[in-house]
Design an enzyme around this catalytic site. Sequence first.
Site, PDB file in Angstrom:
ATOM      1  N   ASP A   1       0.529  -0.914   0.171  1.00 27.55           N
ATOM      2  CA  ASP A   1       0.019  -0.152  -0.036  1.00 27.55           C
ATOM      3  C   ASP A   1       1.070   1.066  -0.055  1.00 27.55           C
ATOM      4  OD1 ASP A   1      -1.506   2.383   1.471  1.00 27.55           O
ATOM      5  OD2 ASP A   1      -2.206   1.580   2.252  1.00 27.55           O
TER       6      ASP A   1
ATOM      7  N   GLN B   1       0.988   6.415   1.406  1.00 29.20           N
ATOM      8  CA  GLN B   1       1.628   7.962   1.796  1.00 29.20           C
ATOM      9  C   GLN B   1       3.089   7.760   1.508  1.00 29.20           C
ATOM     10  OE1 GLN B   1       0.222   9.691   3.548  1.00 29.20           O
ATOM     11  NE2 GLN B   1      -1.784   9.040   3.696  1.00 29.20           N
TER      12      GLN B   1
HETATM   13  N1  PLP Z   1      -3.273   3.196   3.217  1.00 29.96           N
HETATM   14  C1  PLP Z   1      -3.057   4.417   3.448  1.00 29.96           C
HETATM   15  C2  PLP Z   1      -2.211   4.239   4.132  1.00 29.96           C
HETATM   16  C3  PLP Z   1      -3.489   5.717   3.759  1.00 29.96           C
HETATM   17  O1  PLP Z   1      -3.259   6.740   4.387  1.00 29.96           O
HETATM   18  C4  PLP Z   1      -5.056   5.805   3.285  1.00 29.96           C
HETATM   19  C5  PLP Z   1      -5.640   7.150   3.557  1.00 29.96           C
HETATM   20  O2  PLP Z   1      -6.000   8.049   3.785  1.00 29.96           O
HETATM   21  C6  PLP Z   1      -5.105   4.663   2.231  1.00 29.96           C
HETATM   22  C7  PLP Z   1      -4.482   3.474   2.045  1.00 29.96           C
HETATM   23  C8  PLP Z   1      -6.681   5.200   1.926  1.00 29.96           C
HETATM   24  O3  PLP Z   1      -6.818   5.610   1.087  1.00 29.96           O
HETATM   25  P1  PLP Z   1      -8.190   5.678  -0.040  1.00 29.96           P
HETATM   26  O4  PLP Z   1      -8.866   6.583   1.184  1.00 29.96           O
HETATM   27  O5  PLP Z   1      -7.458   6.998  -0.536  1.00 29.96           O
HETATM   28  O6  PLP Z   1      -8.520   4.930  -0.889  1.00 29.96           O
END
Ligand code: PLP
Length: 420
Positions: free
Chosen positions: A214, A217
């Site tokens: 993921d 960030q």
């Molecule tokens: N993963 C991380 C580490 C995040 O910080 C976030 C959002 O804050 C997400 C996933 C989810 O991202 P999104 O809401 O843009 O799908």
Amino acid sequence: MNEIAVTSNQVDKPRSFDVEKVRADFPALHQEVNGHPLVYLDNAATTQKPNAVIDALVDYYRGYNSNVHRGAHYLSDKATAAFEEARRTVSAFIHSLAAEQIIWTRGTTEAINLIAATWGRQNIQAGDVILVSTLEHHSDIVPWQMLALEKQAKVVPLPLTTSGEIDLNAFTDLLDSRVKLISLNHVSNALGTVNPVKEICALAKQYDITVVVDGAQAVAHFPVDVQDLGCDFYAFSGHKLYGPTGIGVLWGRRELLDAMPPYHFGGEMIERVSFSGTTFNQLPYKFEAGTPDIAGAIGLAAAIVYLTSLDRKAIVQHEHELLAYAIEKAKNIDGLVRVGTAEHAAGIFSFVVDGTHPADIGMLLDQQGVAVRTGHHCAQPLMESLGLPGTVRASFSMYNTKADVDSFFNALQKVLQLLR
Ligand code: PLP
């Protein structure tokens, strides 16, 4: 569909980084909030947008709004060309081998759900183990929990060290033939920890474990090379990368994407439909049912072109200095405890202050024009493991300055006088 060649439209000229010039490109930064100049330190939630992105969106809607791939007319051809060029821009940005490996999604959340619903359903079986780090955002926990429930598999958290880093010894001990998947963030949204993704991928490969990263960030803070990392999937969101909301990216290794079933069904993702049966399109369209977020893709590419026109090494250094400066300043605040002290951290200063509640601090900072985030940051298991209800999170971006950090700590001093 034809092969999509990878080219980069990223600017090939000497890059520089001047924070004041960059700030001038972001109109939303220049406003007053509650009678004070805005100090925007909620970049981990979403970044502000440069004029280049806003203009790209306006140009598309004003000038060549049209549906992609299916029109037999000028505007549709123009929109299709820009949309596919955007895919090539993203591909070059993360060093994908081919643009077909770039799947448009609504964001990181949808990208991870896509993997769970397709690769996961196909590959996870009863008794299998899915490892996720304790640092994960809910969007990298809940899809795996749902999959595990369906398949009678198990989600096992990777423990952390006291500094908020993945405990690599404990991780190595957990590796065995039952583990089929590891999913972890590149950078923690709650603590800023930069995870040793390359090392983890190398260990995982020894056990033939698939790795999902993921990158929500990470991508705005430092260059990412998916091939060098050695991961199997990489996901990120446009809106945390100076791009629009509603658009994100899933990158996957080609052989995995080819073998996966489609996620959603409908137009665009098919090759041929008849009542006797339907065949599916090739990559990347197999995963892109329906009209995509055309403007979003074009806007995201504009953000990437903007970011990569700057000196990214200088940006890494600048953000590192902001964090170091905040850590120094925090030493003057009685009772402030920084949460997460990883050696490698990016852009996030998370903390609590004895005898106060994070939500009160956030609300009172806002009254002085300082925007931060408070609470569990969609990482409740992490907060539980830390024994905290939440933290105050100031998250930095390339356009923040030491003056922003000064304003933040001045405001925090005043807030604490009120609260104590
Ligand atoms: N993963 C991380 C580490 C995040 O910080 C976030 C959002 O804050 C997400 C996933 C989810 O991202 P999104 O809401 O843009 O799908």
